[in-house]
Write a protein that holds these residues in place. Sequence first.
Motif, PDB file in Angstrom:
ATOM      1  N   PHE A 114      34.656  51.222  42.435  1.00 26.07           N
ATOM      2  CA  PHE A 114      36.096  51.321  42.672  1.00 26.07           C
ATOM      3  C   PHE A 114      36.485  52.765  42.986  1.00 26.07           C
ATOM      4  O   PHE A 114      37.282  53.020  43.893  1.00 26.07           O
ATOM      5  CB  PHE A 114      36.872  50.814  41.459  1.00 26.07           C
ATOM      6  CG  PHE A 114      38.352  50.850  41.652  1.00 26.07           C
ATOM      7  CD1 PHE A 114      38.977  49.933  42.479  1.00 26.07           C
ATOM      8  CD2 PHE A 114      39.123  51.811  41.022  1.00 26.07           C
ATOM      9  CE1 PHE A 114      40.347  49.972  42.675  1.00 26.07           C
ATOM     10  CE2 PHE A 114      40.487  51.857  41.209  1.00 26.07           C
ATOM     11  CZ  PHE A 114      41.104  50.931  42.034  1.00 26.07           C
ATOM     12  N   ALA A 115      35.920  53.734  42.253  1.00 25.75           N
ATOM     13  CA  ALA A 115      36.202  55.148  42.519  1.00 25.75           C
ATOM     14  C   ALA A 115      35.711  55.545  43.908  1.00 25.75           C
ATOM     15  O   ALA A 115      36.378  56.296  44.629  1.00 25.75           O
ATOM     16  CB  ALA A 115      35.561  56.020  41.453  1.00 25.75           C
ATOM     17  N   GLY A 160      30.341  47.255  33.701  1.00 26.14           N
ATOM     18  CA  GLY A 160      31.674  47.775  33.965  1.00 26.14           C
ATOM     19  C   GLY A 160      31.650  49.180  34.535  1.00 26.14           C
ATOM     20  O   GLY A 160      32.524  49.566  35.317  1.00 26.14           O
ATOM     21  N   GLU A 161      30.636  49.960  34.133  1.00 17.18           N
ATOM     22  CA  GLU A 161      30.529  51.335  34.629  1.00 17.18           C
ATOM     23  C   GLU A 161      30.252  51.349  36.133  1.00 17.18           C
ATOM     24  O   GLU A 161      30.828  52.137  36.881  1.00 17.18           O
ATOM     25  CB  GLU A 161      29.432  52.110  33.892  1.00 17.18           C
ATOM     26  CG  GLU A 161      29.764  52.407  32.446  1.00 17.18           C
ATOM     27  CD  GLU A 161      29.448  51.240  31.516  1.00 17.18           C
ATOM     28  OE1 GLU A 161      28.763  50.287  31.955  1.00 17.18           O
ATOM     29  OE2 GLU A 161      29.911  51.279  30.365  1.00 17.18           O
ATOM     30  N   GLU A 169      39.411  46.219  25.224  1.00 16.88           N
ATOM     31  CA  GLU A 169      39.200  47.219  26.278  1.00 16.88           C
ATOM     32  C   GLU A 169      40.581  47.763  26.629  1.00 16.88           C
ATOM     33  O   GLU A 169      41.338  47.158  27.367  1.00 16.88           O
ATOM     34  CB  GLU A 169      38.551  46.590  27.508  1.00 16.88           C
ATOM     35  CG  GLU A 169      37.115  46.190  27.298  1.00 16.88           C
ATOM     36  CD  GLU A 169      36.483  45.700  28.593  1.00 16.88           C
ATOM     37  OE1 GLU A 169      36.813  46.261  29.650  1.00 16.88           O
ATOM     38  OE2 GLU A 169      35.697  44.765  28.528  1.00 16.88           O
ATOM     39  N   GLU A 190      30.977  48.934  38.196  1.00 13.43           N
ATOM     40  CA  GLU A 190      32.190  48.434  38.827  1.00 13.43           C
ATOM     41  C   GLU A 190      33.213  49.562  38.968  1.00 13.43           C
ATOM     42  O   GLU A 190      33.841  49.719  40.012  1.00 13.43           O
ATOM     43  CB  GLU A 190      32.766  47.284  38.000  1.00 13.43           C
ATOM     44  CG  GLU A 190      33.961  46.612  38.614  1.00 13.43           C
ATOM     45  CD  GLU A 190      34.433  45.419  37.805  1.00 13.43           C
ATOM     46  OE1 GLU A 190      35.430  44.816  38.226  1.00 13.43           O
ATOM     47  OE2 GLU A 190      33.823  45.094  36.772  1.00 13.43           O
ATOM     48  N   SER A 191      33.378  50.375  37.938  1.00 14.23           N
ATOM     49  CA  SER A 191      34.303  51.509  37.993  1.00 14.23           C
ATOM     50  C   SER A 191      33.855  52.532  39.030  1.00 14.23           C
ATOM     51  O   SER A 191      34.681  53.094  39.761  1.00 14.23           O
ATOM     52  CB  SER A 191      34.410  52.184  36.625  1.00 14.23           C
ATOM     53  OG  SER A 191      34.993  51.318  35.698  1.00 14.23           O
ATOM     54  N   ALA A 192      32.545  52.783  39.090  1.00 15.67           N
ATOM     55  CA  ALA A 192      32.033  53.741  40.068  1.00 15.67           C
ATOM     56  C   ALA A 192      32.278  53.251  41.490  1.00 15.67           C
ATOM     57  O   ALA A 192      32.661  54.035  42.366  1.00 15.67           O
ATOM     58  CB  ALA A 192      30.543  53.982  39.842  1.00 15.67           C
ATOM     59  N   ALA A 247      41.564  48.283  30.666  1.00 13.62           N
ATOM     60  CA  ALA A 247      40.910  47.382  31.619  1.00 13.62           C
ATOM     61  C   ALA A 247      41.803  47.239  32.845  1.00 13.62           C
ATOM     62  O   ALA A 247      43.003  47.475  32.804  1.00 13.62           O
ATOM     63  CB  ALA A 247      40.679  46.027  30.973  1.00 13.62           C
ATOM     64  N   GLY A 248      41.206  46.824  33.950  1.00 11.44           N
ATOM     65  CA  GLY A 248      41.958  46.687  35.190  1.00 11.44           C
ATOM     66  C   GLY A 248      42.880  45.480  35.181  1.00 11.44           C
ATOM     67  O   GLY A 248      42.866  44.649  34.267  1.00 11.44           O
TER      68      GLY A 248
END
Length: 145
Positions: free
Chosen positions: A73-74, A66-67, A33, A69-71, A36-37
């Motif tokens: 975070f955004a 993960g998507e 990845e 989680e990213s959303a 990745a964070g």
Amino acid sequence: MNRNAKINSLLLLVVAALAVLPLTLGLGDHKEEPFAGADAEAETAITEIQPDYEPWFSPLYEPPSGEIESALFALQAALGAAVLAYYFGIHRGRRQGEARARARRDAAEDTTTASASSGSATAVRTATGDGGSPGGAAPSPADRA
């Protein structure tokens, strides 16, 4: 172009370069990845150093992918940016309001000073008997103001 516009343009160019360069240079291509964070990177480093490590805490909520989680975070970043923008907007608005109130007060003081000066001239004319009326009569209400 003034100095501030040049500085802002340069900063914008630097931010764009920071966003585009890692993608164009292929940084992270060797990883599973690539972007990745930091949490995932830290977890990988810890398990490499000490495979039997057990975390002290577990997350309250584990997103299903993960998507998501990213959303989330955004969304958190957007809410934080909105709070900061609101704060700075309120702060700037208060400063501008105070500056306008100060300008109005100064203008009112200038007007008061100017009318006081003309009022003293009227008082001088009245005291000398030149009230502006025929025959040296008392001044009119307009002259008194």
